[in-house]
Scaffold this motif. Structure first.
Motif, PDB file in Angstrom:
ATOM      1  N   ASN A   3      21.469   8.305 -10.456  1.00  0.00           N
ATOM      2  CA  ASN A   3      20.258   8.107 -11.235  1.00  0.00           C
ATOM      3  C   ASN A   3      20.045   6.651 -11.663  1.00  0.00           C
ATOM      4  OD1 ASN A   3      19.107   9.081 -14.462  1.00  0.00           O
ATOM      5  ND2 ASN A   3      17.922   9.239 -12.576  1.00  0.00           N
ATOM      6  N   VAL A  16      10.935  22.649 -22.405  1.00  0.00           N
ATOM      7  CA  VAL A  16      12.224  22.157 -21.896  1.00  0.00           C
ATOM      8  C   VAL A  16      12.271  20.631 -21.876  1.00  0.00           C
ATOM      9  CG1 VAL A  16      14.061  22.739 -20.251  1.00  0.00           C
ATOM     10  CG2 VAL A  16      12.038  24.157 -20.317  1.00  0.00           C
ATOM     11  N   THR A  17      11.722  20.018 -22.880  1.00  0.00           N
ATOM     12  CA  THR A  17      11.743  18.553 -22.927  1.00  0.00           C
ATOM     13  C   THR A  17      11.661  18.077 -24.369  1.00  0.00           C
ATOM     14  OG1 THR A  17      10.644  16.540 -22.110  1.00  0.00           O
ATOM     15  CG2 THR A  17       9.221  18.405 -22.550  1.00  0.00           C
ATOM     16  N   ASN A  18      12.182  16.881 -24.604  1.00  0.00           N
ATOM     17  CA  ASN A  18      12.214  16.299 -25.948  1.00  0.00           C
ATOM     18  C   ASN A  18      11.736  14.849 -25.875  1.00  0.00           C
ATOM     19  OD1 ASN A  18      12.758  15.807 -28.635  1.00  0.00           O
ATOM     20  ND2 ASN A  18      14.979  15.887 -28.425  1.00  0.00           N
ATOM     21  N   THR A  68      13.546  11.014 -25.115  1.00  0.00           N
ATOM     22  CA  THR A  68      13.842  10.704 -23.710  1.00  0.00           C
ATOM     23  C   THR A  68      12.792   9.838 -23.019  1.00  0.00           C
ATOM     24  OG1 THR A  68      12.850  12.793 -22.960  1.00  0.00           O
ATOM     25  CG2 THR A  68      15.220  12.801 -23.428  1.00  0.00           C
ATOM     26  N   ALA A  79       7.758  24.624 -26.912  1.00  0.00           N
ATOM     27  CA  ALA A  79       8.657  25.762 -26.651  1.00  0.00           C
ATOM     28  C   ALA A  79      10.067  25.205 -26.587  1.00  0.00           C
ATOM     29  CB  ALA A  79       8.287  26.434 -25.330  1.00  0.00           C
ATOM     30  N   GLU A  80      10.944  25.739 -27.391  1.00  0.00           N
ATOM     31  CA  GLU A  80      12.290  25.160 -27.542  1.00  0.00           C
ATOM     32  C   GLU A  80      13.317  26.243 -27.823  1.00  0.00           C
ATOM     33  OE1 GLU A  80      14.643  23.083 -27.561  1.00  0.00           O
ATOM     34  OE2 GLU A  80      13.726  21.171 -27.075  1.00  0.00           O
ATOM     35  N   ASP A  90      10.435  31.262 -21.043  1.00  0.00           N
ATOM     36  CA  ASP A  90       9.228  30.426 -20.894  1.00  0.00           C
ATOM     37  C   ASP A  90       8.266  31.067 -19.894  1.00  0.00           C
ATOM     38  OD1 ASP A  90       9.880  27.456 -22.152  1.00  0.00           O
ATOM     39  OD2 ASP A  90      11.675  28.486 -21.461  1.00  0.00           O
ATOM     40  N   ASN A 116      22.788   2.146 -19.530  1.00  0.00           N
ATOM     41  CA  ASN A 116      23.437   3.367 -20.015  1.00  0.00           C
ATOM     42  C   ASN A 116      23.752   4.284 -18.844  1.00  0.00           C
ATOM     43  OD1 ASN A 116      20.377   4.273 -19.923  1.00  0.00           O
ATOM     44  ND2 ASN A 116      21.546   6.161 -20.155  1.00  0.00           N
ATOM     45  N   LYS A 154      24.686   8.792 -18.457  1.00  0.00           N
ATOM     46  CA  LYS A 154      24.520  10.004 -19.256  1.00  0.00           C
ATOM     47  C   LYS A 154      25.798  10.266 -20.055  1.00  0.00           C
ATOM     48  CE  LYS A 154      20.475  10.991 -17.396  1.00  0.00           C
ATOM     49  NZ  LYS A 154      20.212   9.704 -16.733  1.00  0.00           N
ATOM     50  N   PHE A 171      23.860  17.192 -22.345  1.00  0.00           N
ATOM     51  CA  PHE A 171      22.824  17.033 -21.326  1.00  0.00           C
ATOM     52  C   PHE A 171      21.629  16.323 -21.952  1.00  0.00           C
ATOM     53  CE2 PHE A 171      19.072  18.103 -18.994  1.00  0.00           C
ATOM     54  CZ  PHE A 171      19.479  17.874 -17.693  1.00  0.00           C
ATOM     55  N   SER A 172      21.334  15.123 -21.490  1.00  0.00           N
ATOM     56  CA  SER A 172      20.260  14.280 -22.036  1.00  0.00           C
ATOM     57  C   SER A 172      20.273  14.335 -23.556  1.00  0.00           C
ATOM     58  CB  SER A 172      18.907  14.659 -21.434  1.00  0.00           C
ATOM     59  OG  SER A 172      18.945  14.346 -20.047  1.00  0.00           O
ATOM     60  N   SER A 173      19.147  14.675 -24.190  1.00  0.00           N
ATOM     61  CA  SER A 173      19.152  14.676 -25.662  1.00  0.00           C
ATOM     62  C   SER A 173      19.498  16.058 -26.200  1.00  0.00           C
ATOM     63  CB  SER A 173      17.787  14.235 -26.189  1.00  0.00           C
ATOM     64  OG  SER A 173      16.845  15.282 -26.020  1.00  0.00           O
ATOM     65  N   PHE A 180      22.938   7.260 -24.793  1.00  0.00           N
ATOM     66  CA  PHE A 180      21.575   7.776 -24.609  1.00  0.00           C
ATOM     67  C   PHE A 180      21.418   9.141 -25.275  1.00  0.00           C
ATOM     68  CE2 PHE A 180      19.300  10.646 -21.430  1.00  0.00           C
ATOM     69  CZ  PHE A 180      18.029  10.429 -21.948  1.00  0.00           C
ATOM     70  N   ASN A 239      16.003   4.854 -26.671  1.00  0.00           N
ATOM     71  CA  ASN A 239      14.646   4.622 -26.178  1.00  0.00           C
ATOM     72  C   ASN A 239      13.730   3.956 -27.197  1.00  0.00           C
ATOM     73  OD1 ASN A 239      14.685   5.180 -23.426  1.00  0.00           O
ATOM     74  ND2 ASN A 239      14.814   7.381 -23.841  1.00  0.00           N
ATOM     75  N   ARG A 287      17.544   0.394 -16.850  1.00  0.00           N
ATOM     76  CA  ARG A 287      18.896  -0.170 -16.697  1.00  0.00           C
ATOM     77  C   ARG A 287      18.725  -1.678 -16.524  1.00  0.00           C
ATOM     78  NH1 ARG A 287      21.940   5.027 -15.758  1.00  0.00           N
ATOM     79  NH2 ARG A 287      20.195   6.455 -15.726  1.00  0.00           N
TER      80      ARG A 287
HETATM   81  N1  LIG Z   1      16.886   5.260 -21.750  1.00  0.00           N
HETATM   82  C1  LIG Z   1      17.024   6.325 -20.951  1.00  0.00           C
HETATM   83  N2  LIG Z   1      16.067   7.279 -20.945  1.00  0.00           N
HETATM   84  C2  LIG Z   1      16.185   8.338 -20.099  1.00  0.00           C
HETATM   85  C3  LIG Z   1      17.289   8.466 -19.226  1.00  0.00           C
HETATM   86  C4  LIG Z   1      18.289   7.458 -19.270  1.00  0.00           C
HETATM   87  O1  LIG Z   1      19.304   7.519 -18.563  1.00  0.00           O
HETATM   88  N3  LIG Z   1      18.114   6.408 -20.138  1.00  0.00           N
HETATM   89  N4  LIG Z   1      17.362   9.536 -18.371  1.00  0.00           N
HETATM   90  C5  LIG Z   1      16.092  10.119 -17.956  1.00  0.00           C
HETATM   91  C6  LIG Z   1      16.273  11.362 -17.184  1.00  0.00           C
HETATM   92  S1  LIG Z   1      17.090  11.226 -15.692  1.00  0.00           S
HETATM   93  C7  LIG Z   1      15.769  12.543 -17.561  1.00  0.00           C
HETATM   94  S2  LIG Z   1      15.842  13.893 -16.482  1.00  0.00           S
HETATM   95  C8  LIG Z   1      15.073  12.696 -18.841  1.00  0.00           C
HETATM   96  C9  LIG Z   1      15.424  14.019 -19.538  1.00  0.00           C
HETATM   97  O2  LIG Z   1      14.589  14.178 -20.635  1.00  0.00           O
HETATM   98  P1  LIG Z   1      14.050  15.603 -21.120  1.00  0.00           P
HETATM   99  O3  LIG Z   1      13.325  16.239 -20.004  1.00  0.00           O
HETATM  100  O4  LIG Z   1      13.279  15.384 -22.375  1.00  0.00           O
HETATM  101  O5  LIG Z   1      15.402  16.426 -21.332  1.00  0.00           O
HETATM  102  P2  LIG Z   1      16.280  16.866 -22.602  1.00  0.00           P
HETATM  103  O6  LIG Z   1      16.574  15.776 -23.527  1.00  0.00           O
HETATM  104  O7  LIG Z   1      17.427  17.584 -21.956  1.00  0.00           O
HETATM  105  O8  LIG Z   1      15.379  17.931 -23.376  1.00  0.00           O
HETATM  106  C10 LIG Z   1      15.322  19.268 -22.959  1.00  0.00           C
HETATM  107  C11 LIG Z   1      15.034  20.136 -24.161  1.00  0.00           C
HETATM  108  O9  LIG Z   1      14.863  21.467 -23.694  1.00  0.00           O
HETATM  109  C12 LIG Z   1      15.512  22.367 -24.570  1.00  0.00           C
HETATM  110  N5  LIG Z   1      15.826  23.569 -23.774  1.00  0.00           N
HETATM  111  C13 LIG Z   1      16.981  23.911 -23.166  1.00  0.00           C
HETATM  112  N6  LIG Z   1      16.831  25.077 -22.507  1.00  0.00           N
HETATM  113  C14 LIG Z   1      15.560  25.482 -22.681  1.00  0.00           C
HETATM  114  C15 LIG Z   1      14.788  26.596 -22.217  1.00  0.00           C
HETATM  115  O10 LIG Z   1      15.262  27.457 -21.482  1.00  0.00           O
HETATM  116  N7  LIG Z   1      13.478  26.650 -22.604  1.00  0.00           N
HETATM  117  C16 LIG Z   1      12.920  25.711 -23.419  1.00  0.00           C
HETATM  118  N8  LIG Z   1      11.636  25.822 -23.717  1.00  0.00           N
HETATM  119  N9  LIG Z   1      13.626  24.664 -23.875  1.00  0.00           N
HETATM  120  C17 LIG Z   1      14.920  24.534 -23.504  1.00  0.00           C
HETATM  121  C18 LIG Z   1      16.707  21.609 -25.089  1.00  0.00           C
HETATM  122  O11 LIG Z   1      17.044  22.106 -26.373  1.00  0.00           O
HETATM  123  C19 LIG Z   1      16.198  20.167 -25.143  1.00  0.00           C
HETATM  124  O12 LIG Z   1      15.734  19.817 -26.406  1.00  0.00           O
HETATM  125  O13 LIG Z   1      15.399  11.612 -19.715  1.00  0.00           O
HETATM  126  C20 LIG Z   1      15.137  10.361 -19.131  1.00  0.00           C
HETATM  127  N10 LIG Z   1      15.212   9.313 -20.124  1.00  0.00           N
END
Ligand SMILES: Nc1nc2c(c(=O)[nH]1)N[C@H]1C(S)=C(S)[C@@H](COP(=O)(O)OP(=O)(O)OC[C@H]3O[C@@H](n4cnc5c(=O)[nH]c(N)nc54)[C@H](O)[C@@H]3O)O[C@H]1N2
Ligand SMILES: Nc1nc2c(c(=O)[nH]1)N[C@H]1C(S)=C(S)[C@@H](COP(=O)(O)OP(=O)(O)OC[C@H]3O[C@@H](n4cnc5c(=O)[nH]c(N)nc54)[C@H](O)[C@@H]3O)O[C@H]1N2
Ligand code: SF4
Ligand SMILES: [Mo]
Length: 740
Positions: A310, A406-408, A412, A432-433, A484, A591, A593, A598-600, A663, A683, A702
Motif C-alpha cells: 500500500n 464501514v468507514t470513519n 482516515t 452505520a457503525e 448493512d 506511516n 498500518k 485495522f485502520s482506525s 495511523f 491525518n 507517504r
Molecule cells: N495517513 C494515512 N491515511 C490513510 C491510510 C494510511 O496509511 N495513512 N490508509 C488508507 C487506507 S489503505 C484505507 S483502506 C483507509 C481506511 O479507512 P476507512 O475506510 O475509514 O476504514 P476504518 O478506519 O477501518 O473504518 C471502518 C469503520 O467501520 C466499522 N465497521 C466494522 N465492521 C463494520 C460493519 O460490518 N458494518 C459497519 N457499518 N461498520 C463496520 C469500524 O468500526 C470502523 O469504524 O484509510 C486510508 N487512510
C-alpha cells in the motif's frame, strides 16, 4: 436427610469454522463456543482452504470475540438528541430510522438531483459494499466514495495495463530466485496484495532466494534481508526507474521474453536515456552502487517476485509508481512462470460488477464529482478528498446528504480538519457503525450494524484475489443490530426500488452464487471457492490479456485516457511537496498500518490495547537529539496543516530525515469530545489538496513535510535548532492543540 442426587451439567464446547473479517487477508479460523453459545476463543485453522496465515498481533482471534460481546457495541437505531458532536441520542425503531432516511433522501433527490446524495463506503466486509453500489445505481447517484483512492486500485490497474488483468497473484509453488518486499509489511497486514503467505516467504528464503526489503520502517523481514533499502518516503517510482535503467543499460533483461512477449521495450529504453543514476540517487537517497547491486540481484536471480504494498499506492503519481515497478516484472520475464507472478481466473460465481451495475441505469459519470480522474470513474469511486472539497465549496453543486457505511472518514481521510468541517456541513448525515466513532458522533441518524458471523453472508473482497467465502451466521447480533445489506434492502423498498432489490435480502446470496451452480447452503459446506492459476507455457500466444496480447511496457490504453503510456522519471521524481515545503518542515513523515488494529477501527478492544496502547512514532536518536525530544516522551509533530501528539520511540534504523508515525488514533473513552480525533490523528497533518494522482486521485500520504518539538514549550530565548527556530513556537498556540 437424603441429599438429592444432582446430575452434573457437562458444559460442552463446540467449534465452528469461520473466516476472519478484520483485515482483507481473511485467514481461516476456528471459533469455540461454550455450552451457552458464547464465543470464547478463536484459533487459526491451517486447513481452512485460504491462502494466508495469521498476523503477528493475532488481531483476528483477539478482536472478534470481544467485538461481538463488547458493551459499547451499537445495539439500536438512534437519532440525534442534541447539537452535533455532543453524542446525545434517542433510541428509535428501525421503521422510524428508515422512514426518516427515505423521506430526506426523496426530498433531496427531487429538489437537488440524486447526485446531491453521497454514499460513503469503506473496505467491504461482506455484502455491504455490493448492496450500496447497487443502491447507488438505481438511485442514479454517481457519487459513491470508497477507499479506492488509497488502496488496491493503483496496483490492480498497473497489472491491468501491463498484464491485462488485475487477477495476478504470486505462485506459492516453485522457487523464486529473489523476493522484493516493497512498501508492504506482511508481519502486520497479512499476505498483502500478492497473496503470498509468510510461510511461503520463509520457505523460499530457506531454499536460497535473496530478499530485498524496500522499507523506511522496520519489520522482522528487514533483519533477514540481504539488502534493506530505506528510500526517501514517496520516492519508490524513481527507485524503480533507476532499477529499470540498470537492467536495460547492463543488458540484464530476459532477452527472449522481452522479444517474444512484450511491446514497447524500445520506448522504455529511450526513456531510461533521459536520466542518470546520480539523479536517481539524489531523489531516492539510495546510492548508485547499492542501486546497481540490487537491480543486478533481482534481474539475475529469476524468477523475481515483488510483493508490493500500500505504500506505493499513497503517492501523487501512484498509478505510475506501480507501473514503474511492473516494468521490472516484464523485463525479467517473471510473469507466468513457476515461482513467479501468475494470471488467475477468479472462482466461478456471479461477478460483483453484475450485482453493482445495470445496463439500463448507467452511472451518470458526467455529473460525478472527481470525474477528472479517469481510473476512479472507471472503477466506480469518487476520491475521498473530492467529496470533502465539493461539500466545502458547493462546487459543482451542493451535497445535501451522506450515508457512511464501514468507514470513519474523520480519522482516515487526508486533512481531518477539512473532513470534519465538511461532514459537519452536510445537512443530513447517516452513519452505520458497530461502535461509537468520531464520525458517528456527528451523525443525525445512527444505524447499528451486525458483524459478518452475526448473519448469513458471503464475502468476495479483495476482488483481485478471485475468492469467494461462505460466512454463515454463528452468533446472534447484539440488540437490534442489522446487516448493512438488510438496511439497504429495506431502504430500497421505501425508495421505490423494490423491483431491483429483494423481498428478503438473503435472496441476494443465491444470486451471487448462481454461476457456481450451488445454493448458499451447499456453498457453506464447501466454505471457499478459489481462483485457478495459469502458466504462460500453456497458452503462449493468448496469455496476456492486454489489447496486444503481450506484456505492455507501453500502454496505448493509458495514452487514450490522457495518461503517460509509460512511466517517466520526470513524472515520478516530481515531488508532491516542493523543496520550499521542506525548508520549514524538514522531516519526511510516513506511516505503515498498525499491527494491532485495522485502520482506525476496533480501538475498544482491551486485548489489543495490551498490545499497543497509544500512538507511537519513531525517529533516529540523532534527529531526536537535534530537535531536543527524548525517547519515551510525548512530542508534537507538525505540518502546514496542524499538529498532533504522539509518543516518541527512538530507533537506530530510521533514516535521520524521517519520522515514521502511527495511523488511525483516537480515544474511544472521550465520549463528550467526539472521541478526541484531534490529539494523535495522523491525518490532521496530511493534505488532500491537488495535485493528486491524475489517474486514480491518490493522495500523497507517504513523505509529508513535518517538524517535531517537545510538548513542553521551550523556554523563551532557548537555543532552538534551526528548523524549529524558523517558525517560533507560540506557547499558547501549543496548548490549543491543532489550530490550523
Ligand atoms: N495517513 C494515512 N491515511 C490513510 C491510510 C494510511 O496509511 N495513512 N490508509 C488508507 C487506507 S489503505 C484505507 S483502506 C483507509 C481506511 O479507512 P476507512 O475506510 O475509514 O476504514 P476504518 O478506519 O477501518 O473504518 C471502518 C469503520 O467501520 C466499522 N465497521 C466494522 N465492521 C463494520 C460493519 O460490518 N458494518 C459497519 N457499518 N461498520 C463496520 C469500524 O468500526 C470502523 O469504524 O484509510 C486510508 N487512510
Ligand atoms: N494490522 C493491520 N492490517 C491491515 C490494515 C491495518 O490497518 N492494520 N489495513 C489493511 C489495509 S486497508 C491495507 S490497504 C493493507 C496495507 O498493508 P501494506 O501493504 O502492508 O501497507 P502499509 O502497512 O500501509 O505499509 C507497508 C509498509 O510500507 C512502509 N512504508 C512507509 N512509507 C513508505 C515508502 O514511502 N516507501 C516504501 N517502500 N515503504 C514505505 C511502512 O513502514 C510499512 O511497513 O493492510 C490491510 N491490513
Ligand atoms: S492477518 Fe490477522 S486480521 Fe488479517 S485476516 Fe488474518 S488474523 Fe485476521
Ligand atoms: Mo487500504
Amino acid at each position: 436427610m437424603a441429599v438429592p442426587f444432582r446430575k452434573a451439567t457437562l458444559v460442552e464446547t463446540t467449534t465452528k469454522d469461520i473466516f476472519c473479517f478484520i483485515c482483507p487477508s481473511h485467514c481461516a479460523l476456528k471459533a469455540t463456543f461454550d455450552g451457552n453459545g458464547k464465543m470464547i476463543k478463536i484459533i487459526a485453522d491451517s486447513r481452512g482452504g485460504m491462502h494466508c496465515d495469521i498476523c503477528d498481533a493475532a488481531k483476528g482471534p483477539n478482536t472478534i470475540p470481544e467485538t461481538h460481546s463488547h458493551g459499547k457495541r451499537l445495539k439500536f437505531p438512534m437519532k440525534r438528541a442534541g447539537e452535533r458532536g455532543l453524542n446525545l441520542w434517542t433510541r428509535i425503531t428501525w421503521d422510524e430510522a428508515l422512514d426518516t432516511i427515505a423521506e430526506k433522501m426523496r426530498y433531496y433527490r427531487d429538489q437537488f438531483g440524486p447526485e446531491s446524495i453521497a454514499l460513503v463506503l469503506g473496505e467491504p466486509k461482506s455484502m455491504d459494499y455490493a448492496f450500496l453500489q447497487r443502491f447507488a445505481t438505481f438511485l442514479e447517484t454517481p457519487n459513491v466514495i470508497t477507499p479506492g483512492n488509497y488502496c488496491g486500485v493503483q496496483t490492480g490497474h498497473a497489472d491491468t495495463f501491463s498484464i491485462g488483468t488485475m487477477h495476478v497473484l504470486s505462485d506459492p509453488e516453485g522457487d523464486p530466485g529473489s523476493i522484493i518486499i516493497w512498501g508492504a509489511n506482511p508481519q502486520n497486514t497479512g499476505s498483502n496484495f500478492r497473496c503470498y503467505a509468510q510461510k511461503d516467504v520463509a520457505r523460499a528464503l530457506k531454499k536460497g532466494a535473496k530478499l530485498i526489503m524496500i522499507e523506511p520502517g522496520k519489520n522482522r523481514y528487514c533483519e533477514k534481508a540481504d539488502y534493506w533499502l530505506k528510500p526517501k518516503p514517496g520516492s519508490d517510482g524513481a527507485l524503480a526507474m533507476g532499477m529499470v535503467k540498470v537492467i536495460i543499460d547492463e543488458e540484464l533483461y530476459d532477452k527472449e521474453f522481452v522479444a517474444r512477449y512484450t511491446v514497447g521495450f524500445d520506448a522504455l529504453k529511450a526513456e531510461v536515456a533521459n536520466f542518470t543514476l546520480d539523479e536517481v540517487a539524489a531523489e531516492t537517497w539510495i546510492d548508485v552502487a547499492t542501486l546497481r547491486e540490487v537491480a543486478r540481484v533481482y534481474a539475475t536471480r529469476r524468477p523475481g517476485m515483488i510483493l508490493w504494498g500500500n505504500a506505493l499506492e499513497n503517492n501523487v503519481a501512484a498509478l505510475q509508481v506501480c507501473r514503474a515497478v511492473s516494468m521490472l516484472r516484464g523485463l525479467t520475464g517473471s510473469v507466468g512462470v513457476r515461482g513467479g507472478e501468475l494470471i488467475n481466473t477468479p472462482a466461478k460465481f456471479g461477478r460483483p460488477g453484475r450485482f453493482y451495475f445495470d445496463k439500463a441505469h448507467p452511472r451518470p459519470t458526467a455529473k460525478s464529482i472527481g470525474k477528472e480522474f479517469p481510473i476512479a470513474m472507471g472503477a466506480a469511486y469518487v476520491p475521498t478528498q473530492s467529496l470533502v472539497r465539493t461539500i466545502l465549496t458547493d462546487d459543482p453543486y451542493p451535497i445535501k446528504m451522506a450515508m457512511c457505511h464501514v468507514t470513519n472518514p474523520i480519522l482516515t481521510y487526508p486533512d481531518s480538519v477539512a473532513t470534519y468541517e465538511a461532514f459537519m456541513k452536510v445537512p443530513f448525515l447517516v452513519v452505520a457503525e458497530i461502535f461509537p466513532t468520531s464520525t458517528m458522533a456527528i451523525a443525525d441518524i445512527v444505524l447499528p450494524a451486525a458483524l459478518p458471523l452475526e448473519h448469513d453472508t458471503i464475502a468476495y473482497w479483495p476482488a483481485w484475489l478471485g475468492h469467494i467465502r461462505a460466512m454463515p451466521k454463528v452468533v446472534d447480533p447484539p440488540g437490534e443490530a442489522w446487516p448493512d445489506s438488510k438496511m439497504i434492502n429495506e431502504l430500497a423498498k421505501r425508495m421505490g426500488m423494490r423491483e431491483h432489490f429483494f423481498e428478503n435480502w438473503e435472496e441476494s446470496l443465491d444470486l451471487m452464487l448462481a454461476d457456481s451452480g450451488m445454493t448458499y447452503n451447499e456453498f457453506c459446506a464447501i466454505r471457499v471457492l478459489g481462483p485457478t492459476k495459469h502458466y504462460l507455457a500453456d497458452n503462449p500466444d493468448g496469455y496476456f490479456k492486454t489489447p496486444s496480447r503481450k506484456f505492455e511496457f507501453h500502454s496505448q490504453q493509458m495514452a487514450q485516457l490522457g495518461l503517460s503510456p509509460l512511466p517517466t522519471f520526470a513524472e515520478l521524481a516530481a515531488s508532491r511537496f516542493g523543496a520550499e515545503a521542506f525548508e520549514h518542515y524538514p522531516l519526511h513523515m510516513t506511516n505503515g498500518k498498525e499491527g494491532a488494529y485495522f485502520s482506525s477501527g476496533y480501538r475498544h478492544i482491551e486485548a489489543m490495547k495490551k498490545h499497543t496502547a497509544e500512538a507511537v512514532c519513531e525517529m533516529h536518536p540523532d534527529t531526536a537529539a537535534r530537535y531536543r525530544v527524548k525517547d519515551g516522551e510525548m512530542i508534537w509533530i507538525e505540518s502546514h496543516k496542524g499538529r498532533i501528539q504522539q509518543r516518541l520511540k527512538v530507533a537506530d534504523h530510521v533514516h535521520p530525515q524521517v519520522v515514521v508515525a502511527a495511523f488511525g488514533w483516537w480515544e474511544p473513552a472521550a465520549e463528550d469530545d467526539e472521541f478526541n480525533w484531534r490529539k494523535s490523528n495522523l491525518n490532521i497533518l496530511t493534505d488532500g489538496d491537488q495535485p493528486n494522482c491524475p489517474a486514480t486521485g491518490s493522495v500523497h500520504l507517504r513523505g509529508v513535510p513535518v517538524r517535531v518539538f517537545a510538548v513542553e514549550p521551550p523556554r523563551p530565548g532557548a537555543d532552538l535548532p534551526e528548523s524549529a527556530a524558523t517558525q517560533p513556537v507560540d506557547a499558547q498556540d501549543l496548548e490549543l492543540g491543532n489550530a490550523r
